[in-house]
Design a protein around this motif. Structure first.
Motif, PDB file in Angstrom:
ATOM      1  N   LEU A  49      -6.642 -25.281 -32.065  1.00 16.63           N
ATOM      2  CA  LEU A  49      -7.389 -24.450 -31.118  1.00 16.63           C
ATOM      3  C   LEU A  49      -8.739 -25.082 -30.842  1.00 16.63           C
ATOM      4  CD1 LEU A  49      -7.941 -21.768 -29.552  1.00 16.63           C
ATOM      5  CD2 LEU A  49      -8.772 -20.825 -31.730  1.00 16.63           C
ATOM      6  N   THR A  50      -8.959 -25.533 -29.605  1.00 15.19           N
ATOM      7  CA  THR A  50     -10.275 -26.047 -29.247  1.00 15.19           C
ATOM      8  C   THR A  50     -11.136 -24.895 -28.727  1.00 15.19           C
ATOM      9  OG1 THR A  50      -9.788 -26.542 -26.917  1.00 15.19           O
ATOM     10  CG2 THR A  50      -9.193 -28.217 -28.561  1.00 15.19           C
ATOM     11  N   GLY A  51     -12.441 -25.039 -28.872  1.00 16.46           N
ATOM     12  CA  GLY A  51     -13.357 -24.024 -28.364  1.00 16.46           C
ATOM     13  C   GLY A  51     -13.444 -22.782 -29.225  1.00 16.46           C
ATOM     14  N   ALA A  52     -13.104 -22.881 -30.515  1.00 16.40           N
ATOM     15  CA  ALA A  52     -13.117 -21.698 -31.382  1.00 16.40           C
ATOM     16  C   ALA A  52     -14.509 -21.111 -31.558  1.00 16.40           C
ATOM     17  CB  ALA A  52     -12.522 -22.045 -32.747  1.00 16.40           C
ATOM     18  N   SER A  53     -15.549 -21.902 -31.338  1.00 17.04           N
ATOM     19  CA  SER A  53     -16.920 -21.390 -31.440  1.00 17.04           C
ATOM     20  C   SER A  53     -17.333 -20.602 -30.202  1.00 17.04           C
ATOM     21  CB  SER A  53     -17.906 -22.548 -31.644  1.00 17.04           C
ATOM     22  OG  SER A  53     -17.739 -23.141 -32.908  1.00 17.04           O
ATOM     23  N   GLY A  54     -16.569 -20.737 -29.129  1.00 15.92           N
ATOM     24  CA  GLY A  54     -16.950 -20.115 -27.864  1.00 15.92           C
ATOM     25  C   GLY A  54     -16.457 -18.691 -27.725  1.00 15.92           C
ATOM     26  N   PHE A  55     -16.731 -18.118 -26.561  1.00 17.01           N
ATOM     27  CA  PHE A  55     -16.422 -16.710 -26.298  1.00 17.01           C
ATOM     28  C   PHE A  55     -14.917 -16.447 -26.328  1.00 17.01           C
ATOM     29  CE2 PHE A  55     -15.521 -13.652 -22.703  1.00 17.01           C
ATOM     30  CZ  PHE A  55     -15.662 -12.514 -23.480  1.00 17.01           C
ATOM     31  N   VAL A  56     -14.161 -17.086 -25.424  1.00 10.75           N
ATOM     32  CA  VAL A  56     -12.720 -16.860 -25.397  1.00 10.75           C
ATOM     33  C   VAL A  56     -12.071 -17.397 -26.668  1.00 10.75           C
ATOM     34  CG1 VAL A  56     -10.565 -17.432 -24.218  1.00 10.75           C
ATOM     35  CG2 VAL A  56     -12.597 -16.841 -22.876  1.00 10.75           C
ATOM     36  N   GLY A  57     -12.495 -18.581 -27.101  1.00 10.12           N
ATOM     37  CA  GLY A  57     -11.859 -19.219 -28.247  1.00 10.12           C
ATOM     38  C   GLY A  57     -11.926 -18.407 -29.525  1.00 10.12           C
ATOM     39  N   HIS A  58     -13.071 -17.787 -29.812  1.00  6.87           N
ATOM     40  CA  HIS A  58     -13.154 -17.057 -31.084  1.00  6.87           C
ATOM     41  C   HIS A  58     -12.351 -15.758 -31.020  1.00  6.87           C
ATOM     42  CE1 HIS A  58     -16.150 -14.157 -29.531  1.00  6.87           C
ATOM     43  NE2 HIS A  58     -16.082 -13.525 -30.687  1.00  6.87           N
ATOM     44  N   HIS A  59     -12.174 -15.203 -29.806  1.00  6.76           N
ATOM     45  CA  HIS A  59     -11.290 -14.044 -29.678  1.00  6.76           C
ATOM     46  C   HIS A  59      -9.819 -14.455 -29.829  1.00  6.76           C
ATOM     47  CE1 HIS A  59     -13.867 -10.627 -28.724  1.00  6.76           C
ATOM     48  NE2 HIS A  59     -14.639 -11.451 -28.044  1.00  6.76           N
ATOM     49  N   VAL A  60      -9.456 -15.632 -29.322  1.00  7.82           N
ATOM     50  CA  VAL A  60      -8.103 -16.137 -29.539  1.00  7.82           C
ATOM     51  C   VAL A  60      -7.864 -16.367 -31.026  1.00  7.82           C
ATOM     52  CG1 VAL A  60      -6.528 -18.069 -29.100  1.00  7.82           C
ATOM     53  CG2 VAL A  60      -7.950 -17.166 -27.245  1.00  7.82           C
ATOM     54  N   LEU A  61      -8.847 -16.943 -31.702  1.00  9.82           N
ATOM     55  CA  LEU A  61      -8.727 -17.147 -33.149  1.00  9.82           C
ATOM     56  C   LEU A  61      -8.538 -15.822 -33.874  1.00  9.82           C
ATOM     57  CD1 LEU A  61      -8.805 -18.905 -35.665  1.00  9.82           C
ATOM     58  CD2 LEU A  61     -11.321 -18.838 -35.548  1.00  9.82           C
ATOM     59  N   GLU A  62      -9.336 -14.817 -33.529  1.00 13.91           N
ATOM     60  CA  GLU A  62      -9.191 -13.499 -34.145  1.00 13.91           C
ATOM     61  C   GLU A  62      -7.787 -12.941 -33.901  1.00 13.91           C
ATOM     62  OE1 GLU A  62     -11.365  -9.098 -34.213  1.00 13.91           O
ATOM     63  OE2 GLU A  62     -11.735 -10.471 -32.537  1.00 13.91           O
ATOM     64  N   HIS A  63      -7.291 -13.086 -32.681  1.00 13.69           N
ATOM     65  CA  HIS A  63      -5.961 -12.556 -32.352  1.00 13.69           C
ATOM     66  C   HIS A  63      -4.877 -13.260 -33.168  1.00 13.69           C
ATOM     67  CE1 HIS A  63      -2.955 -10.651 -29.686  1.00 13.69           C
ATOM     68  NE2 HIS A  63      -2.271 -11.764 -29.910  1.00 13.69           N
ATOM     69  N   LEU A  64      -4.957 -14.575 -33.278  1.00 12.12           N
ATOM     70  CA  LEU A  64      -3.943 -15.318 -34.032  1.00 12.12           C
ATOM     71  C   LEU A  64      -3.972 -14.952 -35.513  1.00 12.12           C
ATOM     72  CD1 LEU A  64      -4.281 -18.865 -32.418  1.00 12.12           C
ATOM     73  CD2 LEU A  64      -2.492 -17.173 -32.001  1.00 12.12           C
ATOM     74  N   LEU A  65      -5.157 -14.720 -36.046  1.00 14.12           N
ATOM     75  CA  LEU A  65      -5.263 -14.373 -37.465  1.00 14.12           C
ATOM     76  C   LEU A  65      -4.731 -12.979 -37.742  1.00 14.12           C
ATOM     77  CD1 LEU A  65      -8.781 -15.850 -38.324  1.00 14.12           C
ATOM     78  CD2 LEU A  65      -6.541 -16.795 -38.912  1.00 14.12           C
ATOM     79  N   THR A  66      -4.932 -12.059 -36.804  1.00 12.81           N
ATOM     80  CA  THR A  66      -4.556 -10.657 -37.048  1.00 12.81           C
ATOM     81  C   THR A  66      -3.160 -10.309 -36.539  1.00 12.81           C
ATOM     82  OG1 THR A  66      -5.692 -10.007 -34.998  1.00 12.81           O
ATOM     83  CG2 THR A  66      -6.935  -9.836 -37.064  1.00 12.81           C
ATOM     84  N   HIS A  67      -2.557 -11.159 -35.691  1.00 10.53           N
ATOM     85  CA  HIS A  67      -1.253 -10.838 -35.118  1.00 10.53           C
ATOM     86  C   HIS A  67      -0.152 -11.839 -35.486  1.00 10.53           C
ATOM     87  CE1 HIS A  67      -3.849  -8.321 -32.603  1.00 10.53           C
ATOM     88  NE2 HIS A  67      -2.780  -7.651 -32.254  1.00 10.53           N
ATOM     89  N   THR A  68      -0.504 -12.933 -36.151  1.00  6.78           N
ATOM     90  CA  THR A  68       0.491 -13.921 -36.553  1.00  6.78           C
ATOM     91  C   THR A  68       0.182 -14.365 -37.984  1.00  6.78           C
ATOM     92  OG1 THR A  68      -0.677 -15.974 -35.956  1.00  6.78           O
ATOM     93  CG2 THR A  68       0.414 -14.777 -34.163  1.00  6.78           C
TER      94      THR A  68
END
Length: 260
Positions: free
Chosen positions: A6-25
């Motif tokens: 996942l690129t951009g994990a420090s950014g706005f969309v990226g950190h929400h994608v990271l949160e989603h992947l951690l909590t839903h997968t």
């Protein structure tokens, strides 16, 4: 083990994608980052139990098997790209080419390369309903939209030439928690709370521009959904936007009402 780069994990969309992947997968997520942002600090203060499933790197790993690549990283401040277009080319075009070449050389079992583009690649829309289809001609009006469109072309060419299964997601007008202070919702909230005037884009008749808004958590869910969505081609393109379109004046007034 399913691993996502996942690129951009420090950014706005990226950190929400990271949160989603951690909590839903149960995926392991590898995050190439330049720095640990306050968004990431917040994320792991909230979810300390997921710390072992996230690996931070300074580059792209070559010793692990990557299942999916989600490319969120971008120089996304339109004003900044106008002032410094060559940095936008480096961040949004050259970096994307490097990531695609990494996928070609080191990700032999890659199932999907997801590129997060922008609805701004379409430019202004004068159609009666104000909407686009994925087949509309691109009409870039800023270095930001131009570099995102260039990234799309790179993704499409690598996908066709090297058989990299890819998805281009044209998301637009995303809002949500911990967004950059220069974005519309942040500007309006701060102006209302500080009793300040805010300027809205409009015309001489007093009509303001309209937008359809998409919450960032819905965007993150759509990205996860597309990881295994059946593909028609080596590269598929999808628009992602909100269903309800409102003008900026109404939206600003509604935010003001919610804030009292």
């Amino acid at each position: 083990m399913i691993r996502v780069l996942l690129t951009g994990a420090s950014g706005f969309v990226g950190h929400h994608v990271l949160e989603h992947l951690l909590t839903h997968t149960n995926f392991e997520v590898i995050c190439p980052v330049r720095n640990i942002s306050q968004r990431l600090v917040w994320l792991f203060e909230k979810y300390p139990e997921f710390g072992e499933r996230v690996i931070y790197t300074q580059g792209f790993p070559t010793d692990v098997d990557i299942t999916y690549i989600i490319h969120c990283a971008a120089n996304a401040q339109v004003v900044n790209t106008i002032e410094d277009p060559l940095t936008a080319v480096s961040d949004n075009v050259v970096f994307t080419a490097n990531l695609l070449d990494y996928a070609k050389l080191h990700c032999k079992n890659l199932k999907r390369f997801v590129y997060i583009s922008s609805g701004e690649v379409y430019g202004p829309n004068d159609t009666p309903r104000g909407s686009w289809t994925e087949r509309n001609t691109l009409n870039c009006r800023s270095p930001y939209s131009g570099t995102k469109a260039a990234g799309e072309m790179l993704v499409a060419s690598w996908a066709q030439c090297y058989n990299i299964p890819s998805v281009i997601l044209r998301a637009q007008n995303i809002y949500g928690p911990r967004q950059m202070p220069g974005k519309f919702f942040s500007l309006v909230v701060n102006a209302v709370l500080n009793n300040e005037t805010i300027t809205l884009h409009g015309n001489s008749e007093g009509e303001t521009d309209s937008r359809a808004w998409l919450h960032v958590e819905d965007c993150a869910g759509a990205i996860e959904f597309l990881l295994d969505y059946p593909q028609a081609n080596n590269v598929d393109t999808f628009n992602l936007g909100g269903e309800l379109e409102t003008n900026l004046l109404y939206t600003a007034q509604y935010i003001g009402e919610l804030l009292g």
